[in-house]
Design a protein around this motif. Structure first.
Motif, mmCIF file in Angstrom:
data_model
loop_
_atom_site.group_PDB
_atom_site.id
_atom_site.type_symbol
_atom_site.label_atom_id
_atom_site.label_comp_id
_atom_site.label_asym_id
_atom_site.label_seq_id
_atom_site.Cartn_x
_atom_site.Cartn_y
_atom_site.Cartn_z
ATOM 1 N N ASP A 23 -0.122 13.407 -9.407
ATOM 2 C CA ASP A 23 -1.678 13.132 -9.406
ATOM 3 C C ASP A 23 -1.697 11.727 -10.200
ATOM 4 O O ASP A 23 -0.737 11.093 -10.821
ATOM 5 C CB ASP A 23 -2.679 14.254 -9.895
ATOM 6 C CG ASP A 23 -2.194 14.360 -11.504
ATOM 7 O OD1 ASP A 23 -2.008 13.364 -12.196
ATOM 8 O OD2 ASP A 23 -2.509 15.439 -11.974
ATOM 9 N N SER A 24 -3.030 10.912 -9.989
ATOM 10 C CA SER A 24 -2.854 9.755 -10.514
ATOM 11 C C SER A 24 -2.817 9.588 -12.030
ATOM 12 O O SER A 24 -2.454 8.383 -12.486
ATOM 13 C CB SER A 24 -4.307 9.386 -9.935
ATOM 14 O OG SER A 24 -4.653 9.289 -8.651
ATOM 15 N N PHE A 25 -3.257 10.638 -12.892
ATOM 16 C CA PHE A 25 -3.145 10.443 -14.180
ATOM 17 C C PHE A 25 -1.474 10.729 -14.777
ATOM 18 O O PHE A 25 -1.416 10.009 -15.684
ATOM 19 C CB PHE A 25 -3.926 11.584 -14.828
ATOM 20 C CG PHE A 25 -5.457 11.234 -14.619
ATOM 21 C CD1 PHE A 25 -6.168 10.225 -15.319
ATOM 22 C CD2 PHE A 25 -6.408 12.046 -13.495
ATOM 23 C CE1 PHE A 25 -7.557 9.787 -14.768
ATOM 24 C CE2 PHE A 25 -7.553 11.667 -13.350
ATOM 25 C CZ PHE A 25 -8.247 10.665 -13.897
ATOM 26 N N LEU A 75 0.830 -1.349 0.040
ATOM 27 C CA LEU A 75 0.125 -0.048 0.012
ATOM 28 C C LEU A 75 0.919 1.262 0.083
ATOM 29 O O LEU A 75 1.740 1.421 0.989
ATOM 30 C CB LEU A 75 -0.963 0.068 1.260
ATOM 31 C CG LEU A 75 -1.758 1.077 1.609
ATOM 32 C CD1 LEU A 75 -2.826 1.507 0.298
ATOM 33 C CD2 LEU A 75 -2.523 1.293 2.760
ATOM 34 N N GLU A 76 0.676 2.115 -0.817
ATOM 35 C CA GLU A 76 1.131 3.616 -0.917
ATOM 36 C C GLU A 76 0.299 4.591 -0.968
ATOM 37 O O GLU A 76 -0.678 4.292 -1.778
ATOM 38 C CB GLU A 76 2.210 3.588 -2.109
ATOM 39 C CG GLU A 76 3.469 2.621 -2.095
ATOM 40 C CD GLU A 76 4.482 2.806 -0.958
ATOM 41 O OE1 GLU A 76 4.180 3.922 -0.222
ATOM 42 O OE2 GLU A 76 5.502 2.286 -0.915
ATOM 43 N N THR A 77 0.533 5.774 -0.671
ATOM 44 C CA THR A 77 -0.250 6.769 -0.619
ATOM 45 C C THR A 77 0.211 8.046 -1.399
ATOM 46 O O THR A 77 -0.285 9.115 -1.669
ATOM 47 C CB THR A 77 -0.752 7.396 0.702
ATOM 48 O OG1 THR A 77 0.429 7.673 1.306
ATOM 49 C CG2 THR A 77 -1.187 6.196 1.435
ATOM 50 N N CYS A 78 1.397 7.911 -1.875
ATOM 51 C CA CYS A 78 2.315 8.875 -2.684
ATOM 52 C C CYS A 78 2.495 8.596 -4.058
ATOM 53 O O CYS A 78 2.976 7.242 -4.208
ATOM 54 C CB CYS A 78 3.538 9.435 -1.924
ATOM 55 S SG CYS A 78 4.608 10.489 -2.856
ATOM 56 N N GLY A 79 2.157 9.410 -5.106
ATOM 57 C CA GLY A 79 2.152 9.008 -6.517
ATOM 58 C C GLY A 79 3.634 8.644 -6.736
ATOM 59 O O GLY A 79 3.872 7.811 -7.679
#
Length: 243
Positions: A70-72, A41-45
């Motif tokens: 960001d995710s894109f 699990l990671e929370t940073c792009g």
């Protein structure tokens, strides 16, 4: 749930890389506790991109609210590294514009937090079943000039470490494994990108260019990857006195 890398060492189980913002519902994350796969699990792009390179996960579950980047942007970078990796995008709720953007950017599926119980995990398990195995059959290629450690995904030239992206490493691996043989752009697309042979051959040209530059920067020597005009590319094992 804390960031975890259970199962990475040795990869006894398929590895699920979960990229999720910190405000993801706990019940959603709880669905990822399963004996059939391991997860990280990671929370940073940025860490997500690094983990794709480090661990070669079997599936990426990509939350669409990540930052830094960001995710894109994460999706774009990951697709540059790998076209074979299965990617499932996840949003807080179904949003048509965001779902289309994710699918057009390279995601294979779109899920959202409010789906009926068990359906999201069923999709994840289905994608894992269809994931292409990433473990190579051999773990070491060594020819006196180049050494490729496929388990660690490290390249060295005459003892000097050469930092390569995941894609550059895969291109070099395919060429070195077929030393002396001319490989067409279509063959490299199929084996290094593991994509359809009708993909864009210009990707191969620029990947080889980046590979050559990386070798030269790290070692001062030219990469022994020849261009055979109109045909493709060939790795030629350098002689003992090549510098």
């Amino acid at each position: 749930m804390e960031a975890s890398a259970r199962g990475v060492q040795g990869r006894a189980l398929p590895l699920l890389l979960v990229a999720s913002p910190g405000d993801a519902p706990l019940e959603w994350l709880a669905e990822l506790e399963d004996p059939r796969f391991s997860y990280r699990l990671e929370t940073c792009g940025l860490e997500v991109v690094r983990d794709v390179y480090r661990y070669r996960p079997d599936l990426l579950v990509l939350g669409l609210r990540l930052r830094d980047p960001d995710s894109f942007e994460v999706l774009r970078r990951v697709r540059e590294m790998s076209e074979e990796l299965r990617i499932v995008a996840v949003d807080r709720a179904f949003r048509r514009a965001e779902a289309l953007r994710a699918l057009e950017g390279g995601a294979d599926d779109v899920l959202w937090y409010g789906m009926p119980d068990g359906l999201a995990k069923a999709v994840i398990l289905a994608r894992l079943r269809r994931a292409t195995p990433v473990t190579p059959p051999a773990q070491l290629i060594e020819d006196g000039w180049l050494r490729l450690d496929l388990a660690a995904r490290e390249a060295t030239v005459r003892g000097r470490f050469v930092p390569l992206t995941s894609l550059e490493f895969d291109v070099l691996h395919v060429l070195a494994r077929n030393a002396g043989q001319v490989l067409s752009p279509e063959q490299l697309l199929r084996h290094a990108w593991r994509s359809r042979p009708d993909g864009d051959p210009s990707r191969v040209k620029y990947a080889v260019l980046r590979l050559r530059r990386a070798v030269t920067r790290a070692t001062g020597a030219e990469a022994p990857v020849e261009t055979v005009r109109g045909v493709g590319y060939r790795y030629v094992v350098p002689g003992p006195h090549t510098t």
